[in-house]
Design an enzyme around this catalytic site. Structure first.
Site, PDB file in Angstrom:
ATOM      1  N   ASP A 260       1.653  51.989  16.843  1.00 35.22           N
ATOM      2  CA  ASP A 260       1.773  53.404  16.481  1.00 35.22           C
ATOM      3  C   ASP A 260       0.640  53.992  15.633  1.00 35.22           C
ATOM      4  O   ASP A 260       0.021  54.963  16.003  1.00 35.22           O
ATOM      5  CB  ASP A 260       3.101  53.646  15.743  1.00 35.22           C
ATOM      6  CG  ASP A 260       4.296  53.128  16.524  1.00 35.22           C
ATOM      7  OD1 ASP A 260       4.103  52.486  17.567  1.00 35.22           O
ATOM      8  OD2 ASP A 260       5.433  53.361  16.080  1.00 35.22           O
TER       9      ASP A 260
ATOM     10  N   GLU B  51       9.022  41.607  10.354  1.00 39.09           N
ATOM     11  CA  GLU B  51       8.350  42.416  11.378  1.00 39.09           C
ATOM     12  C   GLU B  51       6.834  42.167  11.357  1.00 39.09           C
ATOM     13  O   GLU B  51       6.202  42.034  12.388  1.00 39.09           O
ATOM     14  CB  GLU B  51       8.676  43.896  11.113  1.00 39.09           C
ATOM     15  CG  GLU B  51       8.267  44.848  12.227  1.00 39.09           C
ATOM     16  CD  GLU B  51       8.676  46.295  11.920  1.00 39.09           C
ATOM     17  OE1 GLU B  51       9.204  46.556  10.808  1.00 39.09           O
ATOM     18  OE2 GLU B  51       8.450  47.166  12.786  1.00 39.09           O
TER      19      GLU B  51
HETATM   20  C1  GLC Z   1       7.705  50.094  15.952  1.00 34.59           C
HETATM   21  C2  GLC Z   1       6.540  49.406  16.635  1.00 34.59           C
HETATM   22  C3  GLC Z   1       6.793  49.328  18.125  1.00 34.59           C
HETATM   23  C4  GLC Z   1       8.138  48.650  18.360  1.00 34.59           C
HETATM   24  C5  GLC Z   1       9.260  49.360  17.604  1.00 34.59           C
HETATM   25  C6  GLC Z   1      10.585  48.622  17.671  1.00 34.59           C
HETATM   26  O1  GLC Z   1       7.782  51.417  16.342  1.00 34.59           O
HETATM   27  O2  GLC Z   1       5.350  50.055  16.362  1.00 34.59           O
HETATM   28  O3  GLC Z   1       5.772  48.639  18.762  1.00 34.59           O
HETATM   29  O4  GLC Z   1       8.419  48.610  19.718  1.00 34.59           O
HETATM   30  O5  GLC Z   1       8.917  49.466  16.266  1.00 34.59           O
HETATM   31  O6  GLC Z   1      10.439  47.333  17.179  1.00 34.59           O
END
Ligand code: GLC
Length: 440
Positions: free
Chosen positions: A170, A412
């Site tokens: 993102d 994460e």
């Molecule tokens: C965040 C990450 C994306 C992922 C999402 C759910 O938005 O940037 O890549 O898919 O989280 O984990």
């Protein structure tokens, strides 16, 4: 890592997946991400196949309920519970006639990891079961890849993305840069220089769960929301969006993954004896050739390309390493990327692999895609290294990735300086890919 430590890590990862399991799909993280995400479920299935191949298949089949009639696979399939009403209304996928009835989704896609995940599960099945599995998934995959070409391909042969969320990375520096250049209205500048930006926290969900320093900054978050609003007003219709292109990016990570996905789709088609349509094969070749246009000889890096500006976005990020995963670059080029991985000023860190070079002005060890190490990126790079024959490097990256997760838990993301954890705890793709790395 000794056997006992590996077993502990495996059990820990298993627990995370169980905790996030919602029956037919696994959410990325219970509180922060309570829906099904496209590439998350693909990574999750790659781990799940070691535990239960039926459940892994269910994970991917669940994604199909969100597929649009035009073939698009949306990046989120929302939990329909009314408590998520605000998100449903933010996206309003129902505005587009192709959106499925009775399933609320986003209106954008995410890196096409599905073909890879389908093949990885297939590897665990007997040939007859594999034929059934591939036969079930093939028409959906075909429709998806054809949609990408039909709706999103550019003359370069590459796929154009219309929102940073589609890249999966993102707030990676190239995206933040291009959004600032192309989708930054005057009122955002006012917001940025006033003290009002902190008010945005009132409406943000993620900063309710996590320290703001680990997420996107508020002004960028508003810019992304604003861009999303515009796409929604165009009902996510690619034709309308491409007619007035505000921001279209030929994203390096996405296209690298797509190139590999095309190869995987070819393997699936071959296995079930259904030749790929000739025009698709031609498109696939153009995409592979198109990757070369993202190479910058002067800096010795790959970059994403901003269609509107007609130029490369020269902001280094981990995406520069993903052509290794694409597998279509020369061995010399691959060796060059490996050398970048070994340089401290670039992508060598105590814990692998920083999402932004440590020397970059964007680098911040805990801020989302602007520095932290992510296990899915490592997994993709490891896979690419192996296929190019960099076996020692692949082994080293695997071992150091597992060490990082063992040290801090299935978070994460992690600081590449000291592995301190950040973002959501009990994060599913970290757990699933840890299982996959342990099994390999
Ligand atoms: C965040 C990450 C994306 C992922 C999402 C759910 O938005 O940037 O890549 O898919 O989280 O984990």
């Amino acid at each position: 890592m000794d056997e006992e430590a590996s077993k502990d890590l495996f059990d820990q990862a298993l627990k995370v997946l169980h905790g996030n399991d919602r029956g037919k799909y696994i959410v990325p993280a219970g509180d922060l991400y309570p829906h099904q995400w496209l590439w998350d479920s693909c990574f999750i299935a790659i781990g799940l196949r070691h535990l239960d191949s039926d459940r892994a298949q269910t994970e991917l089949k669940s994604l199909l309920r969100g597929q649009w009639a035009n073939g698009m696979l949306p990046h989120i399939i929302f939990n329909p519970h009314p408590r998520h009403r605000r998100e449903h209304r933010l996206w309003q996928s129902w505005l587009n006639p192709h959106a499925p009835n009775g399933v609320i989704t986003s209106g954008l896609t995410q890196p096409p990891m599905l073909a890879e995940a389908v093949v990885r599960i297939g590897q665990k099945l007997k040939p007859s079961e594999r034929r059934t599995w591939y036969g079930h998934m093939y028409p959906h995959l075909l429709a998806y890849h054809q949609w990408l070409y039909q709706d999103r391909s550019l003359n370069s042969g590459l796929i154009g993305l219309v929102h940073p969320y589609e890249s999966g990375l993102d707030n990676s520096p190239p995206w933040v840069t291009v959004v600032r250049q192309r989708a930054w209205p005057w009122w955002l500048r006012v917001l940025e220089f006033s003290k009002l930006a902190s008010l945005v926290n009132v409406v943000r969900r993620d900063t309710r769960h996590l320290p703001p320093g680990q997420r996107m900054n508020n002004v960028e978050a508003v810019a992304y929301w604003n861009l999303l609003r515009k796409l929604r007003a165009q009902t996510y219709d690619s034709q309308a969006i491409f007619k007035k292109p505000k921001l279209i990016v030929e994203d390096l990570a996405f296209n690298s993954i797509f190139i590999r996905a095309n190869q995987r789709l070819g393997e699936i088609a071959k296995f079930i004896g259904k030749p790929l349509p000739a025009d698709l094969v031609e498109n696939m070749q153009q995409t592979e050739a198109g990757l070369e246009q993202l190479w910058d000889e002067a800096s010795g890096q790959y970059y994403s390309y901003s269609f509107g500006d007609g130029g490369l976005i020269r902001e280094p990020s981990i995406a520069t390493l993903l052509p290794l995963y694409a597998g279509c670059i020369s061995k010399e080029r691959a060796a060059h990327l490996v050398s970048l991985m070994k340089k401290r000023s670039q992508f060598r860190a105590n814990y692998p692999v920083p999402s932004v070079p440590i020397g970059s002005e964007f680098f911040d060890p805990h801020r989302y895609w602007q520095g932290p190490a992510w296990v899915n990126m490592n997994w993709l790079i490891i896979d690419g290294l192996k296929r190019y024959g960099f076996i020692d490097e692949a082994q080293d990256l695997r071992d150091r990735t597992l060490k990082m997760v063992a040290k801090s838990g299935c978070y994460e993301y992690f600081s590449p300086l000291d592995a301190t954890p950040a973002g959501a705890a009990n994060f599913s793709w970290t757990a699933a890919l840890t299982i996959d790395l342990l099994k390999n």
